[in-house]
Motif scaffolding. Structure first.
Motif, PDB file in Angstrom:
ATOM      1  N   VAL A 198       0.812  -1.211   0.000  1.00  8.98           N
ATOM      2  CA  VAL A 198       0.000   0.000   0.000  1.00  8.98           C
ATOM      3  C   VAL A 198       0.849   1.266   0.000  1.00  8.98           C
ATOM      4  O   VAL A 198       0.316   2.372  -0.040  1.00  8.98           O
ATOM      5  N   ARG A 199       2.162   1.123   0.026  1.00  9.86           N
ATOM      6  CA  ARG A 199       3.016   2.302  -0.075  1.00  9.86           C
ATOM      7  C   ARG A 199       3.109   2.762  -1.526  1.00  9.86           C
ATOM      8  O   ARG A 199       2.781   2.030  -2.453  1.00  9.86           O
ATOM      9  N   ARG A 200       3.594   3.996  -1.688  1.00  7.50           N
ATOM     10  CA  ARG A 200       3.831   4.498  -3.034  1.00  7.50           C
ATOM     11  C   ARG A 200       4.913   3.641  -3.707  1.00  7.50           C
ATOM     12  O   ARG A 200       5.887   3.249  -3.070  1.00  7.50           O
ATOM     13  N   PRO A 201       4.762   3.357  -4.997  1.00  9.49           N
ATOM     14  CA  PRO A 201       5.803   2.581  -5.690  1.00  9.49           C
ATOM     15  C   PRO A 201       7.106   3.370  -5.791  1.00  9.49           C
ATOM     16  O   PRO A 201       7.103   4.603  -5.793  1.00  9.49           O
ATOM     17  N   SER A 202       8.191   2.661  -5.906  1.00 11.01           N
ATOM     18  CA  SER A 202       9.473   3.296  -6.157  1.00 11.01           C
ATOM     19  C   SER A 202       9.453   3.962  -7.532  1.00 11.01           C
ATOM     20  O   SER A 202       8.863   3.422  -8.479  1.00 11.01           O
ATOM     21  N   PRO A 203      10.088   5.131  -7.672  1.00 15.41           N
ATOM     22  CA  PRO A 203      10.165   5.765  -8.997  1.00 15.41           C
ATOM     23  C   PRO A 203      10.819   4.880 -10.044  1.00 15.41           C
ATOM     24  O   PRO A 203      10.583   5.043 -11.241  1.00 15.41           O
ATOM     25  N   VAL A 204      11.636   3.938  -9.594  1.00 13.27           N
ATOM     26  CA  VAL A 204      12.307   3.042 -10.532  1.00 13.27           C
ATOM     27  C   VAL A 204      11.293   2.223 -11.327  1.00 13.27           C
ATOM     28  O   VAL A 204      11.523   1.877 -12.492  1.00 13.27           O
ATOM     29  N   THR A 205      10.162   1.923 -10.707  1.00 16.86           N
ATOM     30  CA  THR A 205       9.140   1.128 -11.377  1.00 16.86           C
ATOM     31  C   THR A 205       8.663   1.812 -12.651  1.00 16.86           C
ATOM     32  O   THR A 205       8.548   1.186 -13.713  1.00 16.86           O
ATOM     33  N   ALA A 206       8.356   3.105 -12.552  1.00 17.25           N
ATOM     34  CA  ALA A 206       7.914   3.849 -13.724  1.00 17.25           C
ATOM     35  C   ALA A 206       9.061   4.069 -14.703  1.00 17.25           C
ATOM     36  O   ALA A 206       8.865   4.006 -15.926  1.00 17.25           O
ATOM     37  N   LEU A 207      10.269   4.325 -14.189  1.00 12.76           N
ATOM     38  CA  LEU A 207      11.413   4.556 -15.061  1.00 12.76           C
ATOM     39  C   LEU A 207      11.732   3.335 -15.917  1.00 12.76           C
ATOM     40  O   LEU A 207      12.233   3.465 -17.038  1.00 12.76           O
ATOM     41  N   ALA A 208      11.432   2.148 -15.395  1.00 20.16           N
ATOM     42  CA  ALA A 208      11.700   0.933 -16.153  1.00 20.16           C
ATOM     43  C   ALA A 208      10.869   0.852 -17.431  1.00 20.16           C
ATOM     44  O   ALA A 208      11.243   0.151 -18.382  1.00 20.16           O
ATOM     45  N   MET A 209       9.755   1.580 -17.467  1.00 16.84           N
ATOM     46  CA  MET A 209       8.893   1.582 -18.651  1.00 16.84           C
ATOM     47  C   MET A 209       9.319   2.621 -19.673  1.00 16.84           C
ATOM     48  O   MET A 209       8.831   2.612 -20.813  1.00 16.84           O
ATOM     49  N   ARG A 210      10.204   3.504 -19.303  1.00 17.87           N
ATOM     50  CA  ARG A 210      10.536   4.623 -20.181  1.00 17.87           C
ATOM     51  C   ARG A 210      11.153   4.193 -21.520  1.00 17.87           C
ATOM     52  O   ARG A 210      10.787   4.749 -22.560  1.00 17.87           O
ATOM     53  N   PRO A 211      12.091   3.228 -21.568  1.00 12.38           N
ATOM     54  CA  PRO A 211      12.623   2.841 -22.881  1.00 12.38           C
ATOM     55  C   PRO A 211      11.548   2.365 -23.849  1.00 12.38           C
ATOM     56  O   PRO A 211      11.577   2.723 -25.035  1.00 12.38           O
ATOM     57  N   LEU A 212      10.606   1.575 -23.354  1.00 13.79           N
ATOM     58  CA  LEU A 212       9.530   1.119 -24.228  1.00 13.79           C
ATOM     59  C   LEU A 212       8.625   2.279 -24.622  1.00 13.79           C
ATOM     60  O   LEU A 212       8.201   2.377 -25.782  1.00 13.79           O
ATOM     61  N   ALA A 213       8.333   3.170 -23.673  1.00 10.88           N
ATOM     62  CA  ALA A 213       7.503   4.330 -23.985  1.00 10.88           C
ATOM     63  C   ALA A 213       8.136   5.189 -25.076  1.00 10.88           C
ATOM     64  O   ALA A 213       7.456   5.648 -26.006  1.00 10.88           O
ATOM     65  N   LEU A 214       9.441   5.409 -24.970  1.00  9.01           N
ATOM     66  CA  LEU A 214      10.141   6.195 -25.986  1.00  9.01           C
ATOM     67  C   LEU A 214      10.129   5.488 -27.333  1.00  9.01           C
ATOM     68  O   LEU A 214       9.972   6.126 -28.383  1.00  9.01           O
ATOM     69  N   ARG A 215      10.305   4.177 -27.325  1.00  8.95           N
ATOM     70  CA  ARG A 215      10.284   3.409 -28.579  1.00  8.95           C
ATOM     71  C   ARG A 215       8.923   3.530 -29.252  1.00  8.95           C
ATOM     72  O   ARG A 215       8.835   3.729 -30.479  1.00  8.95           O
ATOM     73  N   LEU A 216       7.860   3.419 -28.487  1.00  4.32           N
ATOM     74  CA  LEU A 216       6.522   3.533 -29.058  1.00  4.32           C
ATOM     75  C   LEU A 216       6.243   4.949 -29.543  1.00  4.32           C
ATOM     76  O   LEU A 216       5.622   5.149 -30.599  1.00  4.32           O
ATOM     77  N   ALA A 217       6.689   5.943 -28.775  1.00  5.16           N
ATOM     78  CA  ALA A 217       6.474   7.332 -29.169  1.00  5.16           C
ATOM     79  C   ALA A 217       7.175   7.639 -30.488  1.00  5.16           C
ATOM     80  O   ALA A 217       6.612   8.329 -31.359  1.00  5.16           O
ATOM     81  N   ARG A 218       8.386   7.136 -30.665  1.00  3.50           N
ATOM     82  CA  ARG A 218       9.097   7.353 -31.927  1.00  3.50           C
ATOM     83  C   ARG A 218       8.387   6.665 -33.086  1.00  3.50           C
ATOM     84  O   ARG A 218       8.225   7.235 -34.168  1.00  3.50           O
ATOM     85  N   ALA A 219       7.961   5.422 -32.848  1.00  6.59           N
ATOM     86  CA  ALA A 219       7.320   4.665 -33.917  1.00  6.59           C
ATOM     87  C   ALA A 219       6.010   5.313 -34.364  1.00  6.59           C
ATOM     88  O   ALA A 219       5.667   5.295 -35.552  1.00  6.59           O
ATOM     89  N   GLY A 220       5.273   5.882 -33.421  1.00  7.64           N
ATOM     90  CA  GLY A 220       3.972   6.461 -33.748  1.00  7.64           C
ATOM     91  C   GLY A 220       3.990   7.943 -34.022  1.00  7.64           C
ATOM     92  O   GLY A 220       2.929   8.557 -34.193  1.00  7.64           O
ATOM     93  N   ARG A 221       5.157   8.538 -34.079  1.00  2.00           N
ATOM     94  CA  ARG A 221       5.248   9.986 -34.278  1.00  2.00           C
ATOM     95  C   ARG A 221       4.535  10.478 -35.548  1.00  2.00           C
ATOM     96  O   ARG A 221       3.840  11.488 -35.504  1.00  2.00           O
ATOM     97  N   PRO A 222       4.668   9.796 -36.686  1.00  2.95           N
ATOM     98  CA  PRO A 222       3.966  10.292 -37.881  1.00  2.95           C
ATOM     99  C   PRO A 222       2.445  10.366 -37.721  1.00  2.95           C
ATOM    100  O   PRO A 222       1.793  11.196 -38.352  1.00  2.95           O
ATOM    101  N   GLU A 223       1.888   9.491 -36.882  1.00  8.48           N
ATOM    102  CA  GLU A 223       0.437   9.500 -36.662  1.00  8.48           C
ATOM    103  C   GLU A 223       0.031  10.387 -35.487  1.00  8.48           C
ATOM    104  O   GLU A 223      -1.146  10.488 -35.164  1.00  8.48           O
ATOM    105  N   GLY A 224       0.990  11.013 -34.823  1.00  6.37           N
ATOM    106  CA  GLY A 224       0.669  11.882 -33.700  1.00  6.37           C
ATOM    107  C   GLY A 224       0.489  11.156 -32.395  1.00  6.37           C
ATOM    108  O   GLY A 224      -0.293  11.587 -31.537  1.00  6.37           O
ATOM    109  N   LEU A 225       1.211  10.048 -32.208  1.00  5.51           N
ATOM    110  CA  LEU A 225       1.093   9.296 -30.959  1.00  5.51           C
ATOM    111  C   LEU A 225       1.821  10.004 -29.827  1.00  5.51           C
ATOM    112  O   LEU A 225       2.891  10.564 -30.016  1.00  5.51           O
TER     113      LEU A 225
END
Length: 268
Positions: A54-81
């Motif tokens: 029930v504690r707040r998650p460690s910031p590392v948890t969200a940071l671990a998703m950042r590489p995938l988020a950036l990869r998806l953002a780059r891939a979808g940039r032409p469509e405005g993702l």
């Protein structure tokens, strides 16, 4: 890029990846030629977590998703993702409270508030994958990508299996490493098997010899994620293995091997 202030509750969306920031109901994207383009779709990423906490998650948890988020953002940039990582209120699932699923539902409402009627792909890992599958019934959701989903065994927990009817009308992809020692791959197969009965647009890939984090074949997994997201949100053609997996009946379409080098030509 300034972090947008979010009222109402403690769950938060991480700053948008792929946009230029802004406070309007629909954010503008830089566009070649000096123009700007509105957000055309959203990848909402849901991090992993534990069964309880029930504690707040460690910031590392969200940071671990950042590489995938950036990869998806780059891939979808032409469509405005644009891509957002959800930051949970609590670090655990916590039984029937299902806190991450509740946070995912809130995040979907926040996406609609910010961007209006845009298609959303829910992308989750581990516990976040289970939250993504639970939240798939929201009208904004077009697709769900569940990476190494944490799906407890109903027989051991004496509980009903997780629901699948909310997946009807969505395109669904599950991905699991065959050597996952934290979340047994057979459980995701059994879930996918039930989902396929109510929703033909369900498939599942197996990453042979990889573990829970899918690090050994990260490039292939990220390419598969980008291919699926672009096809499900923006009607781009799926790569042939994804088309074949969606079309094939069980067990073939639910045990599709992820080939080494998948998507090599699409990487940046």
């Amino acid at each position: 890029m300034a972090q947008q202030a979010l009222p109402v509750r403690e769950a938060r969306l991480g700053k948008p990846l792929g946009t230029s920031g802004g406070q309007g109901a629909r954010e503008a994207l830089p566009w070649r030629g000096g123009g700007r383009r509105e957000v055309g779709g959203v990848a909402l990423l849901l991090p992993g977590g534990g069964p309880t906490g029930v504690r707040r998650p460690s910031p590392v948890t969200a940071l671990a998703m950042r590489p995938l988020a950036l990869r998806l953002a780059r891939a979808g940039r032409p469509e405005g993702l644009t891509a957002h990582v959800v930051r949970y209120r609590h670090s655990g699932w916590n039984g029937s409270a299902a806190h991450p699923a509740d946070d995912a539902a809130w995040a979907l409402e926040e996406v609609v508030r910010r961007y209006g009627d845009v298609p959303v792909c829910l992308v989750g890992t581990g516990m976040g994958a289970r939250a993504a599958l639970h939240a798939a019934g929201h009208p904004a959701v077009h697709s769900v990508l569940a990476l190494a989903p944490w799906l407890p065994d109903p027989q051991q927990e004496r509980a009903r299996p997780d629901p699948v009817k909310q997946l009807i009308g969505r395109q669904v992809l599950l991905v699991h490493g065959t050597n996952d020692e934290r979340t047994h791959p057979d459980l995701s197969y059994r879930y996918a098997e039930r989902a396929k009965k109510v929703n033909r647009d369900t498939c599942r890939f197996e990453v042979h010899s990889d573990g829970h984090s899918l690090h050994q074949h990260r490039d292939e997994v990220q390419s598969l994620a980008a291919d699926f997201m672009l096809g499900s949100l923006f009607a781009r053609d799926f790569a042939r293995p994804v088309r074949d997996a969606l079309a094939a009946p069980p067990p073939l379409g639910l045990r599709m091997p992820l080939a080494a080098g998948f998507g090599a030509s699409l990487r940046h």
